[in-house]
Design a protein around this motif. Structure first.
Motif, PDB file in Angstrom:
ATOM      1  N   ARG A  61       0.835  -1.213   0.000  1.00 19.70           N
ATOM      2  CA  ARG A  61       0.000   0.000   0.000  1.00 19.70           C
ATOM      3  C   ARG A  61       0.863   1.255   0.000  1.00 19.70           C
ATOM      4  O   ARG A  61       0.560   2.231  -0.683  1.00 19.70           O
ATOM      5  CB  ARG A  61      -0.926   0.005   1.214  1.00 19.70           C
ATOM      6  N   GLU A  62       1.944   1.221   0.779  1.00 19.92           N
ATOM      7  CA  GLU A  62       2.815   2.390   0.871  1.00 19.92           C
ATOM      8  C   GLU A  62       3.508   2.659  -0.462  1.00 19.92           C
ATOM      9  O   GLU A  62       3.639   3.817  -0.878  1.00 19.92           O
ATOM     10  CB  GLU A  62       3.842   2.172   1.979  1.00 19.92           C
ATOM     11  N   TRP A  63       3.962   1.611  -1.103  1.00 18.43           N
ATOM     12  CA  TRP A  63       4.574   1.772  -2.434  1.00 18.43           C
ATOM     13  C   TRP A  63       3.579   2.432  -3.387  1.00 18.43           C
ATOM     14  O   TRP A  63       3.911   3.418  -4.051  1.00 18.43           O
ATOM     15  CB  TRP A  63       5.018   0.402  -2.952  1.00 18.43           C
ATOM     16  N   TYR A  64       2.379   1.898  -3.426  1.00 16.21           N
ATOM     17  CA  TYR A  64       1.363   2.450  -4.326  1.00 16.21           C
ATOM     18  C   TYR A  64       1.018   3.889  -3.945  1.00 16.21           C
ATOM     19  O   TYR A  64       0.920   4.769  -4.808  1.00 16.21           O
ATOM     20  CB  TYR A  64       0.102   1.584  -4.285  1.00 16.21           C
ATOM     21  N   ALA A  65       0.869   4.162  -2.648  1.00 16.59           N
ATOM     22  CA  ALA A  65       0.474   5.503  -2.195  1.00 16.59           C
ATOM     23  C   ALA A  65       1.536   6.542  -2.526  1.00 16.59           C
ATOM     24  O   ALA A  65       1.220   7.652  -2.983  1.00 16.59           O
ATOM     25  CB  ALA A  65       0.200   5.481  -0.694  1.00 16.59           C
ATOM     26  N   ILE A  66       2.809   6.194  -2.312  1.00 17.13           N
ATOM     27  CA  ILE A  66       3.890   7.150  -2.616  1.00 17.13           C
ATOM     28  C   ILE A  66       3.935   7.432  -4.111  1.00 17.13           C
ATOM     29  O   ILE A  66       4.110   8.583  -4.534  1.00 17.13           O
ATOM     30  CB  ILE A  66       5.242   6.603  -2.112  1.00 17.13           C
ATOM     31  N   SER A  67       3.769   6.402  -4.915  1.00 16.20           N
ATOM     32  CA  SER A  67       3.805   6.602  -6.369  1.00 16.20           C
ATOM     33  C   SER A  67       2.626   7.447  -6.844  1.00 16.20           C
ATOM     34  O   SER A  67       2.727   8.150  -7.852  1.00 16.20           O
ATOM     35  CB  SER A  67       3.804   5.253  -7.092  1.00 16.20           C
ATOM     36  N   GLN A  68       1.520   7.387  -6.120  1.00 13.78           N
ATOM     37  CA  GLN A  68       0.343   8.181  -6.478  1.00 13.78           C
ATOM     38  C   GLN A  68       0.460   9.615  -5.984  1.00 13.78           C
ATOM     39  O   GLN A  68       0.126  10.557  -6.698  1.00 13.78           O
ATOM     40  CB  GLN A  68      -0.925   7.547  -5.893  1.00 13.78           C
ATOM     41  N   ARG A  69       0.953   9.793  -4.746  1.00 16.35           N
ATOM     42  CA  ARG A  69       1.043  11.126  -4.148  1.00 16.35           C
ATOM     43  C   ARG A  69       2.159  11.949  -4.761  1.00 16.35           C
ATOM     44  O   ARG A  69       2.021  13.158  -4.960  1.00 16.35           O
ATOM     45  CB  ARG A  69       1.300  11.017  -2.634  1.00 16.35           C
ATOM     46  N   ASN A  70       3.274  11.296  -5.023  1.00 17.48           N
ATOM     47  CA  ASN A  70       4.478  12.017  -5.455  1.00 17.48           C
ATOM     48  C   ASN A  70       4.959  11.420  -6.777  1.00 17.48           C
ATOM     49  O   ASN A  70       5.848  10.574  -6.793  1.00 17.48           O
ATOM     50  CB  ASN A  70       5.577  11.906  -4.403  1.00 17.48           C
ATOM     51  N   ASN A  71       4.380  11.877  -7.836  1.00 17.93           N
ATOM     52  CA  ASN A  71       4.753  11.351  -9.154  1.00 17.93           C
ATOM     53  C   ASN A  71       6.240  11.601  -9.411  1.00 17.93           C
ATOM     54  O   ASN A  71       6.697  12.732  -9.428  1.00 17.93           O
ATOM     55  CB  ASN A  71       3.908  12.038 -10.236  1.00 17.93           C
ATOM     56  N   GLY A  72       7.001  10.530  -9.581  1.00 18.60           N
ATOM     57  CA  GLY A  72       8.430  10.674  -9.843  1.00 18.60           C
ATOM     58  C   GLY A  72       9.302  10.151  -8.732  1.00 18.60           C
ATOM     59  O   GLY A  72      10.506   9.987  -8.928  1.00 18.60           O
ATOM     60  N   LEU A  73       8.738   9.854  -7.544  1.00 24.28           N
ATOM     61  CA  LEU A  73       9.561   9.300  -6.476  1.00 24.28           C
ATOM     62  C   LEU A  73       9.746   7.801  -6.639  1.00 24.28           C
ATOM     63  O   LEU A  73      10.833   7.269  -6.427  1.00 24.28           O
ATOM     64  CB  LEU A  73       8.936   9.612  -5.109  1.00 24.28           C
ATOM     65  N   LEU A  74       8.676   7.106  -7.020  1.00 19.47           N
ATOM     66  CA  LEU A  74       8.734   5.670  -7.288  1.00 19.47           C
ATOM     67  C   LEU A  74       7.788   5.343  -8.435  1.00 19.47           C
ATOM     68  O   LEU A  74       6.721   5.958  -8.550  1.00 19.47           O
ATOM     69  CB  LEU A  74       8.312   4.850  -6.055  1.00 19.47           C
ATOM     70  N   PRO A  75       8.140   4.368  -9.264  1.00 17.49           N
ATOM     71  CA  PRO A  75       7.214   3.959 -10.318  1.00 17.49           C
ATOM     72  C   PRO A  75       6.013   3.240  -9.721  1.00 17.49           C
ATOM     73  O   PRO A  75       6.161   2.458  -8.779  1.00 17.49           O
ATOM     74  CB  PRO A  75       8.058   3.017 -11.184  1.00 17.49           C
ATOM     75  N   ASN A  76       4.848   3.500 -10.250  1.00 20.57           N
ATOM     76  CA  ASN A  76       3.641   2.844  -9.777  1.00 20.57           C
ATOM     77  C   ASN A  76       3.690   1.349 -10.121  1.00 20.57           C
ATOM     78  O   ASN A  76       3.982   0.996 -11.265  1.00 20.57           O
ATOM     79  CB  ASN A  76       2.422   3.497 -10.431  1.00 20.57           C
ATOM     80  N   PRO A  77       3.429   0.458  -9.144  1.00 20.23           N
ATOM     81  CA  PRO A  77       3.512  -0.983  -9.444  1.00 20.23           C
ATOM     82  C   PRO A  77       2.535  -1.424 -10.532  1.00 20.23           C
ATOM     83  O   PRO A  77       2.873  -2.298 -11.344  1.00 20.23           O
ATOM     84  CB  PRO A  77       3.187  -1.648  -8.102  1.00 20.23           C
ATOM     85  N   LEU A  78       1.349  -0.830 -10.564  1.00 23.08           N
ATOM     86  CA  LEU A  78       0.390  -1.198 -11.609  1.00 23.08           C
ATOM     87  C   LEU A  78       0.866  -0.707 -12.973  1.00 23.08           C
ATOM     88  O   LEU A  78       0.659  -1.374 -13.993  1.00 23.08           O
ATOM     89  CB  LEU A  78      -0.995  -0.612 -11.287  1.00 23.08           C
ATOM     90  N   TRP A  79       1.526   0.434 -12.989  1.00 23.31           N
ATOM     91  CA  TRP A  79       2.097   0.944 -14.244  1.00 23.31           C
ATOM     92  C   TRP A  79       3.192   0.002 -14.742  1.00 23.31           C
ATOM     93  O   TRP A  79       3.266  -0.301 -15.939  1.00 23.31           O
ATOM     94  CB  TRP A  79       2.671   2.340 -14.029  1.00 23.31           C
ATOM     95  N   LEU A  80       4.031  -0.482 -13.815  1.00 24.72           N
ATOM     96  CA  LEU A  80       5.096  -1.411 -14.205  1.00 24.72           C
ATOM     97  C   LEU A  80       4.517  -2.672 -14.848  1.00 24.72           C
ATOM     98  O   LEU A  80       5.021  -3.147 -15.867  1.00 24.72           O
ATOM     99  CB  LEU A  80       5.924  -1.812 -12.977  1.00 24.72           C
ATOM    100  N   ILE A  81       3.466  -3.200 -14.246  1.00 22.03           N
ATOM    101  CA  ILE A  81       2.832  -4.406 -14.803  1.00 22.03           C
ATOM    102  C   ILE A  81       2.238  -4.109 -16.175  1.00 22.03           C
ATOM    103  O   ILE A  81       2.368  -4.899 -17.113  1.00 22.03           O
ATOM    104  CB  ILE A  81       1.755  -4.929 -13.834  1.00 22.03           C
ATOM    105  N   SER A  82       1.603  -2.948 -16.303  1.00 24.92           N
ATOM    106  CA  SER A  82       0.971  -2.596 -17.587  1.00 24.92           C
ATOM    107  C   SER A  82       1.994  -2.451 -18.703  1.00 24.92           C
ATOM    108  O   SER A  82       1.686  -2.700 -19.876  1.00 24.92           O
ATOM    109  CB  SER A  82       0.173  -1.298 -17.446  1.00 24.92           C
ATOM    110  N   GLN A  83       3.227  -2.049 -18.355  1.00 19.24           N
ATOM    111  CA  GLN A  83       4.263  -1.871 -19.360  1.00 19.24           C
ATOM    112  C   GLN A  83       4.683  -3.192 -19.995  1.00 19.24           C
ATOM    113  O   GLN A  83       5.295  -3.214 -21.055  1.00 19.24           O
ATOM    114  CB  GLN A  83       5.486  -1.173 -18.751  1.00 19.24           C
ATOM    115  N   GLN A  84       4.353  -4.293 -19.329  1.00 20.20           N
ATOM    116  CA  GLN A  84       4.709  -5.594 -19.871  1.00 20.20           C
ATOM    117  C   GLN A  84       3.799  -5.991 -21.025  1.00 20.20           C
ATOM    118  O   GLN A  84       4.144  -6.882 -21.821  1.00 20.20           O
ATOM    119  CB  GLN A  84       4.650  -6.651 -18.767  1.00 20.20           C
ATOM    120  N   LEU A  85       2.644  -5.340 -21.141  1.00 10.44           N
ATOM    121  CA  LEU A  85       1.686  -5.714 -22.184  1.00 10.44           C
ATOM    122  C   LEU A  85       2.272  -5.521 -23.584  1.00 10.44           C
ATOM    123  O   LEU A  85       2.023  -6.320 -24.482  1.00 10.44           O
ATOM    124  CB  LEU A  85       0.396  -4.902 -22.033  1.00 10.44           C
ATOM    125  N   GLY A  86       3.043  -4.457 -23.769  1.00 13.26           N
ATOM    126  CA  GLY A  86       3.646  -4.218 -25.074  1.00 13.26           C
ATOM    127  C   GLY A  86       4.569  -5.340 -25.499  1.00 13.26           C
ATOM    128  O   GLY A  86       4.648  -5.686 -26.684  1.00 13.26           O
TER     129      GLY A  86
END
Length: 314
Positions: free
Chosen positions: A254-279
């Motif tokens: 939850r903390e990983w996801y929350a930090i990535s949502q609150r502070n764009n650029g501090l950590l990559p969003n885990p759901l975004w990382l998974i979505s990048q695998q689709l390509g």
């Protein structure tokens, strides 16, 4: 027709015209604080865990690629692979220096995390997994399976490399220059050699369908190892004593996801990382179009560590 031509070209050999350039860099860690992103201990630990995840895997990449080097029929691809090996070996050494000269010097116990990675890459994914002999008729398939893992991981590292290369938030927050350079230098070189693992996998017979199950395995393994290792080193910090982070506890996710949502650029969003695998799963996927080599080279031409390496050569 264009799709078939592109797939054929990738399978036959190298898909790039430029020459990949290894750089013998060295980083100094004397002044790097544990919280290398000021007032962001979670972010700092999360990215510090990369130093423990990568070296064993990157040395394994080198051993595997040296093993199959004689099977490469395309001369340009062979040159790409040889340069890839040299870059990956340098990446492993740079992150090892962070482990020895930065984390251990600051009384952080990292041996458990390193042992886990050594088991994964030194025993489980070795030429003789868990000491078992692979039957000769299946040896190529075992190599191909492992080459597929490398290709899938390299897609993820290219995605993370882009994230690091274009990141401006860490510097705005006053991030330590040495760690910032390590992360961006590594990210830029991942972009520079992003085609090699994919080209080699297909050159030696890798299938399109295998990319599906390999992606599931790699995503689960990378995210799991990343969170598990981070939790272990966080447990040693009194600031997280009451939380006692662990991979099986929802808090760290939850903390990983929350930090990535609150502070764009501090950590990559885990759901975004998974979505990048689709390509990577698309039939027309081509790593050439995944990032811009020019941007990577532009950073490498001004990276403090890379510039110091060039001066030593001169």
């Amino acid at each position: 027709m264009k799709l078939l031509q592109r797939l054929k070209k990738t399978k036959n050999g190298s898909s790039i015209q430029y020459c990949i350039q290894p750089r013998k860099v060295k980083f100094e860690w004397q002044n790097t604080p544990v919280d290398w992103v000021p007032e962001q201990p979670f972010v700092s630990y999360f990215i510090n865990e990369i130093n423990m995840i990568l070296p064993a895997g990157e040395f394994w990449f080198c051993r595997l690629y040296n093993k199959v080097l004689s099977q490469i029929q395309d001369e340009k691809l062979k040159q790409d692979v040889q340069a890839f090996i040299r870059q990956e070996a340098m990446h492993a050494q740079a992150h090892n220096s962070a482990n020895k000269e930065y984390l251990r010097e600051r009384q952080i116990d990292i041996q458990r995390n390193l042992d886990l990675m050594d088991f994964l890459f030194g025993k489980l994914l070795a030429d003789q997994p868990l000491g078992l002999n692979i039957p000769k008729p299946l040896e190529h398939q075992w190599d191909l399976f492992r080459l597929g893992i490398v290709a899938t991981v390299e897609h993820m590292t290219c995605v993370l490399g882009k994230y690091a290369l274009y990141n401006t938030e860490w510097k705005k927050r006053g991030a330590d220059p040495a760690m910032l350079d390590l992360v961006k230098w590594h990210g830029a070189e991942e972009i520079e050699h992003r085609t090699v693992a994919f080209d080699l996998y297909h050159h030696l017979g890798g299938s399109y369908l295998a990319r599906y199950y390999l992606s599931i395995v790699v995503i689960a393994a990378v995210l799991g190892l990343w969170v598990d290792g981070t939790a272990h080193i966080m447990q040693q910090d009194p600031r997280f004593k009451s939380i006692r982070p662990a991979i099986y506890k929802p808090w760290i996710w939850r903390e990983w996801y929350a930090i990535s949502q609150r502070n764009n650029g501090l950590l990559p969003n885990p759901l975004w990382l998974i979505s990048q695998q689709l390509g990577y799963l698309m039939p027309w996927y081509d790593p050439v179009h995944e990032a811009k080599t020019e941007d990577a080279i532009a950073y490498l031409n001004q990276s403090p560590a890379a510039l110091r390496a060039m001066l030593k050569i001169a």
